[in-house]
Design a protein around this motif. Structure first.
Motif, PDB file in Angstrom:
ATOM      1  N   UNK A 127     -16.979  31.526  60.251  1.00 37.29           N
ATOM      2  CA  UNK A 127     -17.952  32.548  59.833  1.00 37.29           C
ATOM      3  C   UNK A 127     -19.321  31.896  59.709  1.00 37.29           C
ATOM      4  N   UNK A 128     -20.174  32.179  60.663  1.00 41.96           N
ATOM      5  CA  UNK A 128     -21.448  31.447  60.723  1.00 41.96           C
ATOM      6  C   UNK A 128     -22.623  32.206  60.108  1.00 41.96           C
ATOM      7  N   UNK A 129     -22.535  33.507  60.029  1.00 42.65           N
ATOM      8  CA  UNK A 129     -23.625  34.316  59.450  1.00 42.65           C
ATOM      9  C   UNK A 129     -24.986  33.949  60.038  1.00 42.65           C
ATOM     10  N   UNK A 130     -25.003  33.711  61.321  1.00 45.70           N
ATOM     11  CA  UNK A 130     -26.259  33.439  62.001  1.00 45.70           C
ATOM     12  C   UNK A 130     -26.566  31.961  62.207  1.00 45.70           C
ATOM     13  N   UNK A 145     -22.743  26.172  64.474  1.00 52.38           N
ATOM     14  CA  UNK A 145     -21.504  25.525  64.080  1.00 52.38           C
ATOM     15  C   UNK A 145     -21.787  24.153  63.455  1.00 52.38           C
ATOM     16  N   UNK A 146     -22.763  23.432  64.017  1.00 51.46           N
ATOM     17  CA  UNK A 146     -23.116  22.097  63.501  1.00 51.46           C
ATOM     18  C   UNK A 146     -23.575  22.174  62.045  1.00 51.46           C
ATOM     19  N   UNK A 147     -24.361  23.180  61.752  1.00 46.90           N
ATOM     20  CA  UNK A 147     -24.835  23.325  60.374  1.00 46.90           C
ATOM     21  C   UNK A 147     -23.663  23.459  59.400  1.00 46.90           C
ATOM     22  N   UNK A 182     -21.107  41.708  58.984  1.00 49.00           N
ATOM     23  CA  UNK A 182     -20.604  40.355  59.277  1.00 49.00           C
ATOM     24  C   UNK A 182     -19.108  40.195  59.022  1.00 49.00           C
ATOM     25  N   UNK A 183     -18.400  41.324  59.039  1.00 47.32           N
ATOM     26  CA  UNK A 183     -16.952  41.299  58.806  1.00 47.32           C
ATOM     27  C   UNK A 183     -16.227  40.765  60.046  1.00 47.32           C
ATOM     28  N   UNK A 184     -15.164  40.005  59.846  1.00 48.39           N
ATOM     29  CA  UNK A 184     -14.324  39.564  60.968  1.00 48.39           C
ATOM     30  C   UNK A 184     -13.432  40.733  61.394  1.00 48.39           C
ATOM     31  N   UNK A 185     -13.451  41.053  62.691  1.00 56.34           N
ATOM     32  CA  UNK A 185     -12.709  42.219  63.190  1.00 56.34           C
ATOM     33  C   UNK A 185     -11.370  41.792  63.788  1.00 56.34           C
ATOM     34  N   UNK A 229     -27.876  36.977  51.511  1.00 56.59           N
ATOM     35  CA  UNK A 229     -27.287  35.758  50.959  1.00 56.59           C
ATOM     36  C   UNK A 229     -26.031  35.457  51.761  1.00 56.59           C
ATOM     37  N   UNK A 230     -25.747  34.189  51.989  1.00 55.83           N
ATOM     38  CA  UNK A 230     -24.534  33.866  52.737  1.00 55.83           C
ATOM     39  C   UNK A 230     -23.351  33.854  51.764  1.00 55.83           C
TER      40      UNK A 230
END
Ligand code: IPE
Ligand code: IPE
Ligand code: MG
Length: 251
Positions: free
Chosen positions: A238-241, A244-246, A208-211, A10-11
């Protein structure tokens, strides 16, 4: 138990303030060396930073703070340093738990506790029980923790509880058995001390953590340094796959 939300299934909602910050507190030894002090003096000073971070996270509204205190590989250090770190951990529990409780902090310890002595294990159980109903910040200390150990122990527990999952392993079934099953995955990971590696910390949960890496040594890390890290996090997309447009279309 159901609190663990998987970023690959889930996002998660991206919030301005990270809900969960996980930190590798590195650089104590070098901090001490720079001052011609023994390494243990750096560990002692590092405790001050822990106090400051707990306070700051409560003020900022962070819900989960997870700190890497001792890795499953840190037993490789000189025996006197290991024993100092164990004593420091015990002293911290004795001294700080009452105050954490007064401040509505829930304390959790994750890691392979079987390797600790009886007294320390007893304190851990008591501290967790005392603070279990608190609903302010959840502070997790990772002690004798290793990301690989965590995944392996989860698989073992799952297979014991649900033998039918052997040959049919899936992440949804596994996640309730991971050490941090009570928390969402970290939004922001911080490592102080200049190294850019994970050192067997939360391998599963950091998917998917920001480092964020900083050269600042742990004893010198403070509230303003934390603010800088959070500002860096707030600039990330944070795109989770997804593309950017989405993300902009969905706004
Ligand atoms: C982190 O500081 C604390 C622990 C690993 C327990 P270090 O002790 O690793 O400090 P450096 O990396 O040697 O400076
Ligand atoms: C990682 O630091 C572990 C903790 C902070 C508890 P280390 O100093 O042990 O990591 P490496 O050995 O440099 O990767
Ligand atoms: Mg180190």
């Amino acid at each position: 138990m159901a609190l663990f939300m998987s970023s690959t299934r889930t996002i998660p909602a991206s919030t301005d303030v990270p809900r969960h910050i996980a930190i590798i507190m590195d650089g104590n030894g070098r901090w001490a060396k720079q001052r011609l002090l023994p390494r243990i003096a750096g560990h002692q000073r590092g405790v001050e930073t822990v106090r400051e971070m707990v306070k700051a996270c409560r003020q900022i509204g962070v819900e989960y703070l997870t700190l890497f205190a001792f890795s499953s590989e840190n037993w490789r250090r000189p025996a006197d340093e290991v024993s100092f770190l164990m004593q420091l951990f015990l002293k911290m529990l004795e001294r700080e738990v009452g105050k954490l409780n007064d401040n509505n902090v829930r304390l959790k310890i994750i890691g392979d506790l079987a390797r600790f002595d009886e007294q320390l294990r007893q304190y851990i159980t008591e501290a967790e029980q005392l603070t279990s109903a608190n609903d302010g910040l959840t502070l997790t200390i990772a002690a004798n923790y290793g990301g690989r150990w965590d995944i392996m122990q989860a698989v073992e527990k799952l297979w014991q509880a649900q033998p039918q999952t052997q040959g049919n392993l899936n992440d949804e079934a596994l996640e309730p058995f991971l050490s941090m099953n009570y928390a969402p995955e970290p939004d922001l990971f911080i490592r102080t001390g200049g190294e850019q590696r994970i050192s067997n910390f939360l391998l599963w949960q950091l998917a998917y953590t920001e480092l964020y890496f900083t050269d600042t040594l742990w004893p010198a890390f403070d509230r303003s340094a934390l603010d800088v890290a959070i500002q860096s996090y707030q600039k990330r997309e944070r795109r989770f796959g997804r593309t950017s447009e989405q993300l902009t279309e969905n706004k």
